[in-house]
Design an enzyme around this catalytic site. Structure first.
Site, PDB file in Angstrom:
ATOM      1  N   ALA A  66     -29.404  13.860   7.432  1.00 44.36           N
ATOM      2  CA  ALA A  66     -29.937  13.043   8.519  1.00 44.36           C
ATOM      3  C   ALA A  66     -31.251  13.687   8.969  1.00 44.36           C
ATOM      4  CB  ALA A  66     -28.934  12.991   9.655  1.00 44.36           C
ATOM      5  N   GLY A 111     -25.856  14.326   5.634  1.00 47.52           N
ATOM      6  CA  GLY A 111     -25.708  12.875   5.480  1.00 47.52           C
ATOM      7  C   GLY A 111     -25.889  12.408   4.041  1.00 47.52           C
ATOM      8  N   GLU A 114     -22.604  13.029   2.455  1.00 44.79           N
ATOM      9  CA  GLU A 114     -21.673  12.045   3.019  1.00 44.79           C
ATOM     10  C   GLU A 114     -21.898  10.671   2.392  1.00 44.79           C
ATOM     11  OE1 GLU A 114     -22.937  13.331   6.920  1.00 44.79           O
ATOM     12  OE2 GLU A 114     -20.880  13.844   7.470  1.00 44.79           O
ATOM     13  N   GLU A 134     -24.519  21.312   8.269  1.00 46.51           N
ATOM     14  CA  GLU A 134     -24.727  20.986   9.689  1.00 46.51           C
ATOM     15  C   GLU A 134     -24.480  22.170  10.611  1.00 46.51           C
ATOM     16  OE1 GLU A 134     -23.145  19.105   7.509  1.00 46.51           O
ATOM     17  OE2 GLU A 134     -23.716  17.007   7.764  1.00 46.51           O
TER      18      GLU A 134
HETATM   19  N1  CAA Z   1     -34.670  16.103   8.233  1.00 46.90           N
HETATM   20  C1  CAA Z   1     -35.977  16.047   8.471  1.00 46.90           C
HETATM   21  N2  CAA Z   1     -36.901  16.634   7.692  1.00 46.90           N
HETATM   22  C2  CAA Z   1     -36.449  17.303   6.617  1.00 46.90           C
HETATM   23  C3  CAA Z   1     -35.090  17.394   6.300  1.00 46.90           C
HETATM   24  C4  CAA Z   1     -34.161  16.755   7.167  1.00 46.90           C
HETATM   25  N3  CAA Z   1     -32.843  16.757   6.935  1.00 46.90           N
HETATM   26  N4  CAA Z   1     -34.960  18.148   5.184  1.00 46.90           N
HETATM   27  C5  CAA Z   1     -36.194  18.502   4.814  1.00 46.90           C
HETATM   28  N5  CAA Z   1     -37.099  17.991   5.678  1.00 46.90           N
HETATM   29  C6  CAA Z   1     -38.559  18.139   5.634  1.00 46.90           C
HETATM   30  C7  CAA Z   1     -38.996  19.530   6.022  1.00 46.90           C
HETATM   31  O1  CAA Z   1     -39.059  19.659   7.424  1.00 46.90           O
HETATM   32  C8  CAA Z   1     -40.339  19.611   5.339  1.00 46.90           C
HETATM   33  O2  CAA Z   1     -41.263  18.928   6.151  1.00 46.90           O
HETATM   34  P1  CAA Z   1     -42.773  19.566   6.353  1.00 46.90           P
HETATM   35  O3  CAA Z   1     -43.382  19.503   4.982  1.00 46.90           O
HETATM   36  O4  CAA Z   1     -43.405  18.633   7.341  1.00 46.90           O
HETATM   37  O5  CAA Z   1     -42.566  20.963   6.835  1.00 46.90           O
HETATM   38  C9  CAA Z   1     -40.141  18.796   4.067  1.00 46.90           C
HETATM   39  O6  CAA Z   1     -38.999  17.974   4.286  1.00 46.90           O
HETATM   40  C10 CAA Z   1     -39.864  19.645   2.853  1.00 46.90           C
HETATM   41  O7  CAA Z   1     -38.776  20.491   3.156  1.00 46.90           O
HETATM   42  P2  CAA Z   1     -38.833  22.086   2.998  1.00 46.90           P
HETATM   43  O8  CAA Z   1     -40.227  22.588   3.139  1.00 46.90           O
HETATM   44  O9  CAA Z   1     -37.802  22.687   3.896  1.00 46.90           O
HETATM   45  O10 CAA Z   1     -38.398  22.220   1.449  1.00 46.90           O
HETATM   46  P3  CAA Z   1     -37.669  23.460   0.766  1.00 46.90           P
HETATM   47  O11 CAA Z   1     -37.721  23.193  -0.682  1.00 46.90           O
HETATM   48  O12 CAA Z   1     -38.199  24.733   1.255  1.00 46.90           O
HETATM   49  O13 CAA Z   1     -36.139  23.357   1.263  1.00 46.90           O
HETATM   50  C11 CAA Z   1     -34.076  22.219   1.768  1.00 46.90           C
HETATM   51  C12 CAA Z   1     -35.361  22.253   0.908  1.00 46.90           C
HETATM   52  C13 CAA Z   1     -33.172  23.411   1.429  1.00 46.90           C
HETATM   53  C14 CAA Z   1     -33.346  20.932   1.451  1.00 46.90           C
HETATM   54  C15 CAA Z   1     -34.476  22.278   3.262  1.00 46.90           C
HETATM   55  O14 CAA Z   1     -35.472  21.307   3.510  1.00 46.90           O
HETATM   56  C16 CAA Z   1     -33.351  22.032   4.212  1.00 46.90           C
HETATM   57  O15 CAA Z   1     -32.543  22.916   4.435  1.00 46.90           O
HETATM   58  N6  CAA Z   1     -33.274  20.816   4.807  1.00 46.90           N
HETATM   59  C17 CAA Z   1     -32.318  20.489   5.805  1.00 46.90           C
HETATM   60  C18 CAA Z   1     -30.951  20.244   5.204  1.00 46.90           C
HETATM   61  C19 CAA Z   1     -29.932  19.953   6.298  1.00 46.90           C
HETATM   62  O16 CAA Z   1     -29.689  20.759   7.169  1.00 46.90           O
HETATM   63  N7  CAA Z   1     -29.293  18.755   6.216  1.00 46.90           N
HETATM   64  C20 CAA Z   1     -28.317  18.337   7.178  1.00 46.90           C
HETATM   65  C21 CAA Z   1     -28.942  17.520   8.255  1.00 46.90           C
HETATM   66  S1  CAA Z   1     -27.849  17.186   9.583  1.00 46.90           S
HETATM   67  C22 CAA Z   1     -26.922  15.885   9.078  1.00 46.90           C
HETATM   68  O17 CAA Z   1     -27.070  15.354   7.974  1.00 46.90           O
HETATM   69  C23 CAA Z   1     -25.903  15.451  10.076  1.00 46.90           C
HETATM   70  C24 CAA Z   1     -24.950  14.424   9.624  1.00 46.90           C
HETATM   71  O18 CAA Z   1     -23.899  14.703   9.097  1.00 46.90           O
HETATM   72  C25 CAA Z   1     -25.208  13.038   9.909  1.00 46.90           C
END
Ligand code: CAA
Length: 260
Positions: A66, A111, A114, A134
């Site tokens: 998400a 998400g 999921e 999460e």
């Molecule tokens: N939401 C918003 N933006 C996101 C995102 C997310 N879930 N995942 C990645 N991005 C964005 C980053 O902020 C980044 O943006 P900028 O270029 O503006 O900085 C861009 O995508 C590229 O990401 P990274 O620079 O972080 O890329 P990376 O290769 O270094 O890492 C990754 C990749 C490991 C997937 C890392 O991006 C990450 O950990 N993302 C978040 C994953 C996460 O926590 N997901 C769960 C979300 S909560 C949820 O889903 C709740 C639910 O159950 C409904």
């Protein structure tokens, strides 16, 4: 509805839904979830479509979860609405008459994991990473992860994944039953559409029955589930597809199913 965040393509009975936010690794914001829900409901009515492939744009992610930027400042009511929006989308996928194939070409987190669990078949490239991270954000999964994951992989592994927030690789995901098949990255697309094409050539009545029976059966007792199977099995004999399938077998030719 005009879509800003997803792209729909249709070919040979197969619809592809591509989540197209590669700059944020296809993170799901509200607008994207609303568009996805509309797309699922619209494809449901398209009788030319027999199978749906869901994939992410770019070569890095299926869906990285998400949208954290959008979620950061949500209040309690907004978070509830957001979680319900996600649940509603996944429910529409589960309830759909269409088999959904998730093509996992990279990160499938939160998400994203999921969403793939709501699909019927999941195919991943060797470099895919799956998880429910999460907890690292100070929240718990909100699109059915706490309920779907244990049902798929067992409580122990589900708790380990959700409590540590650690990602797993594609081979491990296959081993625990989260992914059907793993392919080399360059093979994933071809193999996905090969499988989609195969399913699209079957009786759409029966792909719907099988999906429905497995999904409904999982939520009810065995006795009622078996009664449901008897009812679906027998109603299949009222279709042209059953006559065609059995006639084709006896005539030693390929069946041409019409979905009637
Ligand atoms: N939401 C918003 N933006 C996101 C995102 C997310 N879930 N995942 C990645 N991005 C964005 C980053 O902020 C980044 O943006 P900028 O270029 O503006 O900085 C861009 O995508 C590229 O990401 P990274 O620079 O972080 O890329 P990376 O290769 O270094 O890492 C990754 C990749 C490991 C997937 C890392 O991006 C990450 O950990 N993302 C978040 C994953 C996460 O926590 N997901 C769960 C979300 S909560 C949820 O889903 C709740 C639910 O159950 C409904």
């Amino acid at each position: 509805m005009a879509y800003k965040n997803i792209i729909i393509e249709k070919k040979d009975g197969i619809a592809t839904i591509k989540i197209n936010r590669p700059k944020v690794l296809n993170a799901l914001n509200k607008e994207t979830i609303i568009e996805l829900t509309d797309a699922v409901l619209t494809l449901e009515k398209d009788k030319k479509i027999n199978v749906v492939v869901v994939r992410g744009a770019g070569d890095k992610a299926f869906i990285a979860g998400a949208d954290i930027k959008e979620m950061k400042d949500m209040n309690v009511l907004e978070a509830k609405e957001f979680s319900e929006l996600g649940h509603n989308l996944l429910d529409k996928i589960r309830q759909s008459r269409l088999p959904f194939i998730a093509m996992i070409n990279g990160y499938a987190l939160g998400g994203g994991c999921e969403l793939l669990m709501a699909c019927d078949i999941t195919l991943a490239s060797k470099n895919a990473k799956l998880g429910q991270p999460e907890i690292n954000l100070g929240i718990s999964p909100g699109f059915c992860g706490t309920q779907c994951l244990p049902r798929l992989v067992g409580r122990a592994k589900a708790k380990e994944m959700m409590l540590t927030g650690d990602n797993i690789n594609a081979e491990e995901a296959k081993r625990i039953g989260l992914i059907n098949q793993v392919f080399e990255p360059e093979e994933l697309e071809e193999k996905t559409y090969e499988i989609a094409k195969k399913i699209a050539s079957k009786s759409p009545v029966q792909t719907n029955f099988i999906k429905s029976l497995v999904n409904k059966g999982a939520d009810i007792d065995m006795h009622s589930a078996c009664a449901l199977e008897v009812s679906y099995f027998s109603s299949g004999f009222g279709t042209e597809d059953q006559k065609e399938g059995m006639t084709a077998f006896l005539e030693k030719r390929k069946a041409n199913f019409k979905g009637k």
